[in-house]
Scaffold this motif. Sequence first.
Motif, PDB file in Angstrom:
ATOM      1  N   GLU A 198      21.946  -5.717  -3.243  1.00  0.00           N
ATOM      2  CA  GLU A 198      22.868  -4.783  -3.895  1.00  0.00           C
ATOM      3  C   GLU A 198      24.099  -4.463  -3.060  1.00  0.00           C
ATOM      4  O   GLU A 198      25.065  -3.896  -3.577  1.00  0.00           O
ATOM      5  N   GLY A 199      24.034  -4.793  -1.777  1.00  0.00           N
ATOM      6  CA  GLY A 199      25.159  -4.490  -0.895  1.00  0.00           C
ATOM      7  C   GLY A 199      24.983  -3.141  -0.206  1.00  0.00           C
ATOM      8  O   GLY A 199      24.353  -2.221  -0.756  1.00  0.00           O
ATOM      9  N   PHE A 200      25.548  -3.033   0.983  1.00  0.00           N
ATOM     10  CA  PHE A 200      25.451  -1.789   1.736  1.00  0.00           C
ATOM     11  C   PHE A 200      26.199  -0.669   1.032  1.00  0.00           C
ATOM     12  O   PHE A 200      25.872   0.516   1.211  1.00  0.00           O
ATOM     13  N   SER A 201      27.169  -1.023   0.203  1.00  0.00           N
ATOM     14  CA  SER A 201      27.907   0.011  -0.524  1.00  0.00           C
ATOM     15  C   SER A 201      26.980   0.835  -1.406  1.00  0.00           C
ATOM     16  O   SER A 201      27.179   2.042  -1.578  1.00  0.00           O
ATOM     17  N   ARG A 202      25.940   0.204  -1.961  1.00  0.00           N
ATOM     18  CA  ARG A 202      24.979   0.951  -2.777  1.00  0.00           C
ATOM     19  C   ARG A 202      24.216   1.952  -1.916  1.00  0.00           C
ATOM     20  O   ARG A 202      23.973   3.089  -2.333  1.00  0.00           O
ATOM     21  N   TYR A 203      23.847   1.547  -0.718  1.00  0.00           N
ATOM     22  CA  TYR A 203      23.155   2.457   0.196  1.00  0.00           C
ATOM     23  C   TYR A 203      24.039   3.662   0.496  1.00  0.00           C
ATOM     24  O   TYR A 203      23.572   4.810   0.482  1.00  0.00           O
ATOM     25  N   LEU A 204      25.310   3.415   0.744  1.00  0.00           N
ATOM     26  CA  LEU A 204      26.232   4.515   1.035  1.00  0.00           C
ATOM     27  C   LEU A 204      26.411   5.423  -0.173  1.00  0.00           C
ATOM     28  O   LEU A 204      26.563   6.649  -0.021  1.00  0.00           O
ATOM     29  N   GLU A 205      26.400   4.856  -1.376  1.00  0.00           N
ATOM     30  CA  GLU A 205      26.487   5.679  -2.589  1.00  0.00           C
ATOM     31  C   GLU A 205      25.304   6.642  -2.679  1.00  0.00           C
ATOM     32  O   GLU A 205      25.467   7.814  -3.033  1.00  0.00           O
ATOM     33  N   VAL A 206      24.114   6.140  -2.352  1.00  0.00           N
ATOM     34  CA  VAL A 206      22.929   6.992  -2.408  1.00  0.00           C
ATOM     35  C   VAL A 206      23.018   8.088  -1.351  1.00  0.00           C
ATOM     36  O   VAL A 206      22.678   9.257  -1.619  1.00  0.00           O
ATOM     37  N   LEU A 207      23.470   7.750  -0.143  1.00  0.00           N
ATOM     38  CA  LEU A 207      23.635   8.788   0.881  1.00  0.00           C
ATOM     39  C   LEU A 207      24.602   9.869   0.406  1.00  0.00           C
ATOM     40  O   LEU A 207      24.391  11.057   0.670  1.00  0.00           O
TER      41      LEU A 207
ATOM     42  N   CYS B   5      13.931  -0.124   8.723  1.00  0.00           N
ATOM     43  CA  CYS B   5      14.910  -0.596   7.735  1.00  0.00           C
ATOM     44  C   CYS B   5      15.674  -1.816   8.231  1.00  0.00           C
ATOM     45  O   CYS B   5      16.401  -2.458   7.466  1.00  0.00           O
ATOM     46  N   HIS B   6      15.543  -2.139   9.509  1.00  0.00           N
ATOM     47  CA  HIS B   6      16.363  -3.180  10.127  1.00  0.00           C
ATOM     48  C   HIS B   6      16.039  -4.559   9.559  1.00  0.00           C
ATOM     49  O   HIS B   6      14.884  -4.877   9.257  1.00  0.00           O
ATOM     50  N   GLU B   7      17.056  -5.389   9.442  1.00  0.00           N
ATOM     51  CA  GLU B   7      16.906  -6.704   8.825  1.00  0.00           C
ATOM     52  C   GLU B   7      15.904  -7.605   9.547  1.00  0.00           C
ATOM     53  O   GLU B   7      15.333  -8.517   8.941  1.00  0.00           O
ATOM     54  N   ASP B   8      15.668  -7.384  10.848  1.00  0.00           N
ATOM     55  CA  ASP B   8      14.719  -8.214  11.601  1.00  0.00           C
ATOM     56  C   ASP B   8      13.304  -7.650  11.605  1.00  0.00           C
ATOM     57  O   ASP B   8      12.392  -8.267  12.173  1.00  0.00           O
ATOM     58  N   ASP B   9      13.109  -6.482  11.006  1.00  0.00           N
ATOM     59  CA  ASP B   9      11.772  -5.888  10.979  1.00  0.00           C
ATOM     60  C   ASP B   9      10.909  -6.630   9.954  1.00  0.00           C
ATOM     61  O   ASP B   9      11.362  -6.872   8.831  1.00  0.00           O
ATOM     62  N   PRO B  10       9.680  -6.991  10.313  1.00  0.00           N
ATOM     63  CA  PRO B  10       8.848  -7.763   9.376  1.00  0.00           C
ATOM     64  C   PRO B  10       8.499  -7.021   8.094  1.00  0.00           C
ATOM     65  O   PRO B  10       8.122  -7.651   7.106  1.00  0.00           O
ATOM     66  N   LYS B  11       8.622  -5.698   8.085  1.00  0.00           N
ATOM     67  CA  LYS B  11       8.306  -4.925   6.883  1.00  0.00           C
ATOM     68  C   LYS B  11       9.536  -4.557   6.059  1.00  0.00           C
ATOM     69  O   LYS B  11       9.425  -3.942   5.011  1.00  0.00           O
ATOM     70  N   SER B  12      10.720  -4.925   6.533  1.00  0.00           N
ATOM     71  CA  SER B  12      11.944  -4.439   5.893  1.00  0.00           C
ATOM     72  C   SER B  12      12.259  -5.170   4.589  1.00  0.00           C
ATOM     73  O   SER B  12      12.325  -6.396   4.550  1.00  0.00           O
ATOM     74  N   GLN B  13      12.462  -4.393   3.540  1.00  0.00           N
ATOM     75  CA  GLN B  13      13.006  -4.881   2.279  1.00  0.00           C
ATOM     76  C   GLN B  13      14.451  -4.412   2.087  1.00  0.00           C
ATOM     77  O   GLN B  13      15.205  -4.996   1.313  1.00  0.00           O
ATOM     78  N   ILE B  14      14.824  -3.335   2.778  1.00  0.00           N
ATOM     79  CA  ILE B  14      16.203  -2.844   2.681  1.00  0.00           C
ATOM     80  C   ILE B  14      17.153  -3.830   3.339  1.00  0.00           C
ATOM     81  O   ILE B  14      18.177  -4.198   2.782  1.00  0.00           O
ATOM     82  N   GLY B  15      16.842  -4.242   4.566  1.00  0.00           N
ATOM     83  CA  GLY B  15      17.622  -5.280   5.225  1.00  0.00           C
ATOM     84  C   GLY B  15      18.945  -4.817   5.795  1.00  0.00           C
ATOM     85  O   GLY B  15      19.977  -5.465   5.598  1.00  0.00           O
ATOM     86  N   LEU B  16      18.948  -3.693   6.522  1.00  0.00           N
ATOM     87  CA  LEU B  16      20.180  -3.200   7.127  1.00  0.00           C
ATOM     88  C   LEU B  16      20.406  -3.855   8.493  1.00  0.00           C
ATOM     89  O   LEU B  16      19.471  -4.065   9.257  1.00  0.00           O
ATOM     90  N   SER B  17      21.666  -4.149   8.794  1.00  0.00           N
ATOM     91  CA  SER B  17      22.019  -4.635  10.126  1.00  0.00           C
ATOM     92  C   SER B  17      22.037  -3.468  11.107  1.00  0.00           C
ATOM     93  O   SER B  17      22.000  -2.295  10.711  1.00  0.00           O
ATOM     94  N   SER B  18      22.127  -3.776  12.394  1.00  0.00           N
ATOM     95  CA  SER B  18      22.200  -2.708  13.404  1.00  0.00           C
ATOM     96  C   SER B  18      23.420  -1.825  13.167  1.00  0.00           C
ATOM     97  O   SER B  18      23.347  -0.591  13.276  1.00  0.00           O
TER      98      SER B  18
END
Length: 288
Positions: free
Chosen positions: A191-200, A223-236
């Motif tokens: 969905e893009g990081f912009s969607r995350y910012l909209e929710v915040l 939430c980090h993209e390298d975390d094995p449980k992450s579905q959000i996929g945020l960069s550092s």
Amino acid sequence: MKRIRTFFSPVYAPKDTPSLMRLGMAALELERLDLVEIRAPRPFDPSWLSGLHTVEYIQSFLSGREPLASSQGIPWTPAIRDATFAMLSGQMEAAEYALENGIAMNLARGFHHAVRERGAGFCPINGLALVAHRMPDKRIFVVDCDEHGGNGTEEYAAEMDNLYCASIFGTRFGCRGGVRSWAFQVHAGREGFSRYLEVLAEIGELIVKHAPDLILFQAGADCHEDDPKSQIGLSSDQMYERDLKVFSMARRHRTPIAFVVAGGYQDPSSIVRLNVNTVRAATETFST
């Protein structure tokens, strides 16, 4: 630069539990970088839990009676019990200090999956609901930015008229929204990081509407993209911006904020770097 008052004790990080050991690594690194001012919390009084969880569950967790004692998913030991109680005491002291001084951290994992009858999802006691339970005259608003939805806190919010919870997550974990709670599932990779910012921004509007006395920020590293449980996929960088946004909300609305570092499942050194970034965001926001 403002050093963040941080509650932590080596008791938080028993050496035989890797998921908790990394809290000790974070404490050492934050002190080395001179970002925090660490204080050990006062001893915990188990009577504080009266009415928060069922008597059966509290007694089971105190004594190690199974299966409830290990219902959080980590095998019960006296060290796990003592670590939990130390972190809960730190949670209360962080909340109290933030109310007086604007910001504080409890260098603890999250508490948001525990429900009244048992622990869940590596959370033995709901330390977010505990703050509302112990401060019935204060409106407590949880901003939960973990990979997993805060289902336990959501259940407590429906029962406690001074507790509010807004969860933004990738993995629902039973979190649906309800009375005084809001659930936002976001997959930033699609969905893009912009969607995350909209929710915040929506959460910021909820904070204005409900005018809490204290924000509790669950700053999950999972939430980090390298975390094995992450579905959000945020960069550092995106996680750093997330943290800046939440701390800026609190500063802008003059609402005290206490935060925990919560979940994280990649290698400990990577989690520590993300925790350090969260504290850097706090110091950047509150340094002037």
